[in-house]
Design a protein around this motif. Sequence first.
Motif, PDB file in Angstrom:
ATOM      1  N   ALA A  33      62.634   4.316  58.147  1.00 40.65           N
ATOM      2  CA  ALA A  33      62.777   4.901  56.953  1.00 40.65           C
ATOM      3  C   ALA A  33      63.572   6.080  56.918  1.00 40.65           C
ATOM      4  O   ALA A  33      63.927   6.840  58.008  1.00 40.65           O
ATOM      5  CB  ALA A  33      61.521   5.426  56.352  1.00 40.65           C
ATOM      6  N   PRO A  34      64.530   6.309  55.775  1.00 41.13           N
ATOM      7  CA  PRO A  34      65.311   7.516  55.749  1.00 41.13           C
ATOM      8  C   PRO A  34      64.396   8.811  55.886  1.00 41.13           C
ATOM      9  O   PRO A  34      63.098   8.756  55.818  1.00 41.13           O
ATOM     10  CB  PRO A  34      65.998   7.725  54.337  1.00 41.13           C
ATOM     11  CG  PRO A  34      65.539   6.112  53.816  1.00 41.13           C
ATOM     12  CD  PRO A  34      64.368   5.486  54.556  1.00 41.13           C
ATOM     13  N   ALA A  35      65.050   9.887  56.620  1.00 37.88           N
ATOM     14  CA  ALA A  35      64.364  11.050  56.652  1.00 37.88           C
ATOM     15  C   ALA A  35      63.426  11.718  55.620  1.00 37.88           C
ATOM     16  O   ALA A  35      62.352  12.533  55.929  1.00 37.88           O
ATOM     17  CB  ALA A  35      65.110  12.245  57.324  1.00 37.88           C
ATOM     18  N   ASP A  36      64.037  11.395  54.334  1.00 35.68           N
ATOM     19  CA  ASP A  36      63.194  12.096  53.324  1.00 35.68           C
ATOM     20  C   ASP A  36      62.065  10.935  52.648  1.00 35.68           C
ATOM     21  O   ASP A  36      61.326  11.157  51.621  1.00 35.68           O
ATOM     22  CB  ASP A  36      64.177  12.390  52.166  1.00 35.68           C
ATOM     23  CG  ASP A  36      64.599  11.322  51.619  1.00 35.68           C
ATOM     24  OD1 ASP A  36      64.885   9.997  52.349  1.00 35.68           O
ATOM     25  OD2 ASP A  36      65.285  11.134  50.373  1.00 35.68           O
ATOM     26  N   CYS A  72      50.946   4.419  51.225  1.00 35.16           N
ATOM     27  CA  CYS A  72      51.568   4.628  50.188  1.00 35.16           C
ATOM     28  C   CYS A  72      52.922   5.436  50.506  1.00 35.16           C
ATOM     29  O   CYS A  72      52.582   6.719  50.945  1.00 35.16           O
ATOM     30  CB  CYS A  72      51.009   5.525  48.922  1.00 35.16           C
ATOM     31  SG  CYS A  72      52.192   5.848  47.600  1.00 35.16           S
ATOM     32  N   LEU A  73      54.094   5.024  50.854  1.00 41.91           N
ATOM     33  CA  LEU A  73      55.159   5.518  51.370  1.00 41.91           C
ATOM     34  C   LEU A  73      56.233   5.797  50.012  1.00 41.91           C
ATOM     35  O   LEU A  73      56.183   4.839  49.194  1.00 41.91           O
ATOM     36  CB  LEU A  73      55.934   4.548  52.348  1.00 41.91           C
ATOM     37  CG  LEU A  73      55.190   4.447  53.356  1.00 41.91           C
ATOM     38  CD1 LEU A  73      56.257   3.634  54.491  1.00 41.91           C
ATOM     39  CD2 LEU A  73      54.442   5.349  54.016  1.00 41.91           C
ATOM     40  N   PHE A 253      65.441  -1.126  50.631  1.00 34.48           N
ATOM     41  CA  PHE A 253      65.069  -0.765  52.185  1.00 34.48           C
ATOM     42  C   PHE A 253      64.167  -1.976  52.650  1.00 34.48           C
ATOM     43  O   PHE A 253      63.354  -2.518  51.882  1.00 34.48           O
ATOM     44  CB  PHE A 253      64.515   0.463  52.280  1.00 34.48           C
ATOM     45  CG  PHE A 253      65.212   1.628  52.057  1.00 34.48           C
ATOM     46  CD1 PHE A 253      66.293   2.118  52.880  1.00 34.48           C
ATOM     47  CD2 PHE A 253      65.056   2.677  50.826  1.00 34.48           C
ATOM     48  CE1 PHE A 253      66.937   3.124  52.431  1.00 34.48           C
ATOM     49  CE2 PHE A 253      65.838   3.524  50.663  1.00 34.48           C
ATOM     50  CZ  PHE A 253      66.755   4.064  51.366  1.00 34.48           C
ATOM     51  N   ASP A 254      64.047  -2.296  53.933  1.00 35.29           N
ATOM     52  CA  ASP A 254      63.244  -3.118  54.621  1.00 35.29           C
ATOM     53  C   ASP A 254      62.249  -2.742  55.534  1.00 35.29           C
ATOM     54  O   ASP A 254      61.935  -3.500  56.534  1.00 35.29           O
ATOM     55  CB  ASP A 254      64.419  -4.144  54.863  1.00 35.29           C
ATOM     56  CG  ASP A 254      63.351  -5.404  55.217  1.00 35.29           C
ATOM     57  OD1 ASP A 254      62.239  -5.755  54.337  1.00 35.29           O
ATOM     58  OD2 ASP A 254      63.694  -6.386  56.169  1.00 35.29           O
ATOM     59  N   ALA A 261      57.309   3.720  60.932  1.00 36.49           N
ATOM     60  CA  ALA A 261      58.555   3.494  60.597  1.00 36.49           C
ATOM     61  C   ALA A 261      58.991   5.044  59.717  1.00 36.49           C
ATOM     62  O   ALA A 261      60.317   5.144  59.312  1.00 36.49           O
ATOM     63  CB  ALA A 261      58.465   2.630  59.422  1.00 36.49           C
ATOM     64  N   VAL A 262      58.170   5.935  59.642  1.00 34.39           N
ATOM     65  CA  VAL A 262      58.365   7.100  58.988  1.00 34.39           C
ATOM     66  C   VAL A 262      58.855   8.325  59.953  1.00 34.39           C
ATOM     67  O   VAL A 262      58.214   8.460  61.105  1.00 34.39           O
ATOM     68  CB  VAL A 262      57.050   7.668  58.183  1.00 34.39           C
ATOM     69  CG1 VAL A 262      57.661   8.998  57.359  1.00 34.39           C
ATOM     70  CG2 VAL A 262      56.926   6.699  57.234  1.00 34.39           C
TER      71      VAL A 262
END
Length: 263
Positions: A33-36, A72-73, A253-254, A261-262
Amino acid sequence: MTLVAVAAATVLTACHRPPPPPPPAPAPSGPRAPADVVVLTDVDPTVRTDIRYATAHNFVGRPLDGYPEPLCLLTRAAAEALRRVQAAALADGHTLKVYDCYRPQRAADDMVAWAGQPGESAGAVEFHPRVPKSELFAEGYLGAPTAHSRGSTVDLTLVRLPAPTPSRYPSAAPPVPCTAPPQRRYPDDSVDMGTGFDCFDPLAATAATDISRAARANRALLRRLMTDGGFVNYDREWWHYRLADEPYPDTYFDFPVSRSAVR
């Protein structure tokens, strides 16, 4: 110095030598995932979660591809906005409960593949009793790509406080249409919204009038809270809200729904 003294000194030095550093942790595999992007409950642990696509209680009847964990992301912007909505909900005697947040593209593809399979599934009785599976995309109930894959869209409801004990999905019980009266539907602990979650039916439209006065009031409350918090509703689904000022409006995103992933 005698040989015995030399040996003793060598042993003493070895005892005080610092241990070797541990080997580096293996880098997580797969897309990240992106950093945010954050886990919502890390930002606000008071929000209740019922991530349906990580379970068998959804219209497909099994966990969707890309949901190894019931999390919940969300982008941090969406999570912080939802934290402010939760504060307003708590002040009103309610709490938010989320059903789905970020959804990987692979999960949307899984839905497309499911919709293309011939015949109705067991989930039709509960989740789309009046709309054939073959029409779910055309009617706007399913979409690919989906705003959920951009990380700032959430499906949610309200639970009145003090919150009741959450009910477990009675997998052995016969399914009941999501349009049935609340006392007959799946025993969700949320307030009555007129239909169950993921009810692909005209009654699920946010402004539907053929529902009880209490259900209309509950939908209006959720809409006011979410609109004041900077979210926009999808008018065919009372539960679906997107952050208006989302940080990735054109990116799907995938990465999987998992803590690994975070960043």
